[in-house]
Design a protein around this motif. Structure first.
Motif, PDB file in Angstrom:
ATOM      1  N   ASN A   4       0.810  -1.219   0.000  1.00 53.99           N
ATOM      2  CA  ASN A   4       0.000   0.000   0.000  1.00 53.99           C
ATOM      3  C   ASN A   4       0.846   1.274   0.000  1.00 53.99           C
ATOM      4  O   ASN A   4       0.618   2.201   0.775  1.00 53.99           O
ATOM      5  N   GLN A   5       1.828   1.311  -0.895  1.00 50.93           N
ATOM      6  CA  GLN A   5       2.636   2.518  -1.022  1.00 50.93           C
ATOM      7  C   GLN A   5       1.795   3.647  -1.624  1.00 50.93           C
ATOM      8  O   GLN A   5       0.860   3.400  -2.367  1.00 50.93           O
ATOM      9  N   TYR A   6       2.149   4.849  -1.270  1.00 49.59           N
ATOM     10  CA  TYR A   6       1.391   5.996  -1.764  1.00 49.59           C
ATOM     11  C   TYR A   6       2.344   7.074  -2.248  1.00 49.59           C
ATOM     12  O   TYR A   6       3.360   7.349  -1.615  1.00 49.59           O
TER      13      TYR A   6
ATOM     14  N   PRO B  22      -0.264   8.012   4.175  1.00 53.45           N
ATOM     15  CA  PRO B  22      -1.035   6.785   3.935  1.00 53.45           C
ATOM     16  C   PRO B  22      -2.479   7.065   3.528  1.00 53.45           C
ATOM     17  O   PRO B  22      -2.955   8.209   3.589  1.00 53.45           O
ATOM     18  N   ASP B  23      -3.162   5.998   3.129  1.00 53.45           N
ATOM     19  CA  ASP B  23      -4.559   6.124   2.743  1.00 53.45           C
ATOM     20  C   ASP B  23      -5.406   6.703   3.868  1.00 53.45           C
ATOM     21  O   ASP B  23      -6.407   7.381   3.613  1.00 53.45           O
TER      22      ASP B  23
END
Length: 666
Positions: A230-232, A539-540
């Motif tokens: 979950n890289q952003y 992050p998300d």
């Protein structure tokens, strides 16, 4: 443009003596480098043979490496390329190379520069290290040849919605299957838990005309082999300019997948009546020493300071040299490629102030030859002072020399919200006096208007737009605090009700101004980012839109929807012509501060409404406004919009409730 990008900085000096083939070739300056004729295509495939071409005028030797896979392993074949005209090397491989991968390696001054997919790869393997040879016909979705741009009569009709692929769809509340992917924007019927529309259907319901996608080309700061982590990133880290990014595809290992899925996304948006704008970042590359530009023609594509070190107008470690013929040629061809291959309808130039005026005008000219309704706009500034004459740069103050190109108005934004550099200090929206003329500057679209006091406008002391459609009207975007966070920061004591009122007021100013309105995704449901202003790699939990907000803030969403409909329905709010604005838009006298009012008179721009009164009151208390005598129908008051009418008003005075807008007509 993000703040705080980590770049690998390589130092390159201007070459004075270079060798070419077996004979020494001297170039006293980059301006004397030969320019490749024709297109910059580097790979031309047929089942019988594939031709490879690379512009590298200072190379002594160039090798082509062929691979079976997009990563790992060794080249199964190395082919020596031959020098031809204009510093261009070429070779032909007489076999079917479909689904193979390739790189180039250039030798300069007895040193091999390292593998590169070239500067103009159109398909790549995972993480973009190797270019790919694919069947392009197979990347076209069914009906692609019939895909058409939705109609657009005037740039004044545009309503731009800026979004990040992941922000828009990744949250569990989105109801979207392909979360964070190109395909998220192809899914119809998606809803939150309260059965309210999300995704592309939400955009249709809202009524926007253009979606501005944050960088969607192949960028370097997300590892496509580790997507489960979950890289952003926002994506302002260019790697391969002419390839969709693999992290937004369902399979980054298959080069054709990202291409087809990007086209499916564009096709779906077009069918929905929405045009697609691509955020392009030609002003810098993610790294320098290891970049495709530097490994192909060292030094040429970047500006240098007098001491030979890299200039840094981007604030990211380097700045590209748009004025050099091959960089200019590259930018023009890249824009045209996205238009032709992917049917892109517009381009937003990151840090456009790094580029030179001539290049931007050449891009506009090239775009017009294909479709003059394709929009071009950008940031009219740079992060640091570029290594180029200021009067020749595509800065905001030079917009008059770039007809058909628009820029963001930070005068308008900060006149409403306060300086982005001082989060705790508000302006008009916070009831702080002094920003009224900056707001008026934005209302008229940054053009010359006799009633705007330019000596009181922040940042600019004169109009810079020739036409109002050269100004982008906005209060927030991905950069800086989003609108809700900005209001909270400047007004920490504001109640939830006041935040709603001010949110509505802010966008009413934007959508009744004569520039091109622009909103940040999620503003219509009062999205926040927990006070993080530079969320480029947050992050998300910070960046994702929580679609439950559409339920919680349904009143705000409806206000935005009706505000957009009001603008669409009444051409007086989008005249698109400076002379018409000066003729029909008249500011009304007001008593005191934090109150702005104007009149759109004499059926402005052919509007069915004869006279329209628009007033903005950021005081906490009601304000009185003298108006021309008559019977008016009120369509916006106290945070409610209804074009059918909310009641009537007669007489020569009207009361505007605190922290709200009033719009009425006769």
């Amino acid at each position: 443009m993000k703040i705080g990008i980590n770049s690998i900085i390589g130092v390159t000096t201007v070459a004075t003596v270079m060798s070419c083939s077996s004979a020494k070739k001297e170039y006293a300056s980059f301006e004397l480098y030969p320019v490749r004729t024709g297109s910059l295509m580097e790979m031309e495939y047929t089942p019988e043979a594939t031709k490879f071409t690379l512009w590298s005028p200072t190379a002594e030797e160039v090798r082509l490496m062929l691979y079976d896979e997009g990563e790992g392993g060794h080249a199964y074949e190395t082919v020596k390329m031959e020098l031809g005209e204009d510093g261009t090397w070429a070779t032909v491989v007489n076999k079917n190379l479909l689904n193979k991968f390739y790189t180039f390696n250039v030798k300069i001054n007895d040193k091999w520069q390292g593998d590169t997919p070239g500067i103009n790869a159109h398909a790549v393997g995972v993480n973009g290290k190797r270019a790919a040879i694919i069947d392009w016909k197979a990347t076209n979705p069914e009906g692609w040849e019939n895909d058409q741009r939705p109609p657009l009569k005037s740039p004044a009709d545009m309503i731009i919605y800026e979004m990040h692929h992941r922000d828009f769809s990744v949250d569990s509340t989105s109801g979207i299957k392909n979360k964070g992917k190109f395909l998220a924007l192809t899914e119809h019927g998606t809803m939150n838990s309260d059965k309210l529309l999300t995704g592309i259907d939400h955009l249709i319901e809202l009524g926007v005309t253009h979606v501005h996608l944050l960088p969607s080309y192949d960028y370097a700061s997300v590892d496509e082999t580790k997507l489960d982590e979950n890289q952003y990133n926002w994506g302002y880290d260019p790697l391969n300019y002419n390839v969709p990014d693999g992290s937004y595809s369902t399979d980054p290992y298959q080069p054709a997948t990202r291409v087809k899925e990007f086209k499916q996304m564009v096709q779906a948006l077009h069918k929905a009546g929405i045009r697609v704008i691509l955020d392009v970042v030609y002003n810098h590359t993610f790294n320098t020493a290891e970049s495709n530009f530097e490994r192909t023609v060292p030094g040429y594509f970047y500006r240098q300071k007098e001491d030979g070190t890299l200039a840094n107008g981007s604030g990211c470690g380097n700045e590209t040299a748009s004025e050099r013929p091959m960089m200019r040629k590259f930018m023009i061809e890249s824009v045209l490629y996205w238009m032709k291959e992917y049917h892109i309808d517009g381009f937003r130039f990151d840090l456009m102030g790094v580029h030179d005026i001539e290049t931007m005008n050449e891009i506009r000219k090239a775009v017009d030859e294909v479709d003059s309704t394709v929009c071009v706009y950008g940031e009219g500034w740079a992060a640091e002072t570029p290594q180029y004459p200021v009067d020749s740069l595509a800065m905001k103050k030079n917009v008059a020399y770039m007809p058909g190109i628009a820029v963001f108005s930070d005068e308008f934004r900060d006149g409403l919200c306060g300086s982005v550099w001082e989060k705790g200090k508000g302006a008009f929206l916070a009831g702080v006096p002094g920003g009224e003329n900056s707001v008026k500057f934005g209302i008229v679209g940054a053009i010359e208007h006799p009633q705007v006091r330019y000596d009181s406008v922040n940042y600019s002391r004169q109009a810079w737009a020739g036409q109002p459609t050269q100004m982008i009207s906005y209060v927030s975007c991905h950069d800086g605090l989003c609108l809700v966070d900005r209001l909270k920061a400047s007004m920490p004591e504001a109640t939830p009700e006041q935040l709603v009122r001010l949110d509505k007021l802010a966008q009413t100013v934007v959508f009744t101004s004569q520039g091109i309105p622009f909103i940040y995704a999620g503003e219509e449901v009062m999205r926040d980012k927990q006070g993080v202003d530079n969320s480029y790699k947050s992050p998300d939990a910070v960046n994702a839109i929580d679609w439950r907000r559409k339920t919680m803030n349904g009143d705000v969403f409806m206000y935005y929807k009706r505000l957009i409909d009001l603008r669409k329905s009444h051409p007086a709010f989008r005249m698109g012509d400076a002379e018409k604005v000066r003729k029909h838009l008249e500011f009304l006298p007001v008593e005191g501060q934090n109150l702005i009012a104007f009149r759109l008179k004499d059926h402005a721009n052919g509007d069915s409404w004869e006279d329209i009164i628009v007033a903005f009151n950021s005081r906490m208390t009601p304000a009185r406004l003298a108006v021309p005598a008559g019977k008016y129908t009120v369509v916006c008051k106290d945070g409610v919009i209804d074009v059918r009418g909310l009641g009537t008003q007669t007489g020569t005075e009207v009361i505007i409730p605190g922290q709200s807008a009033l719009i009425m007509y006769r």
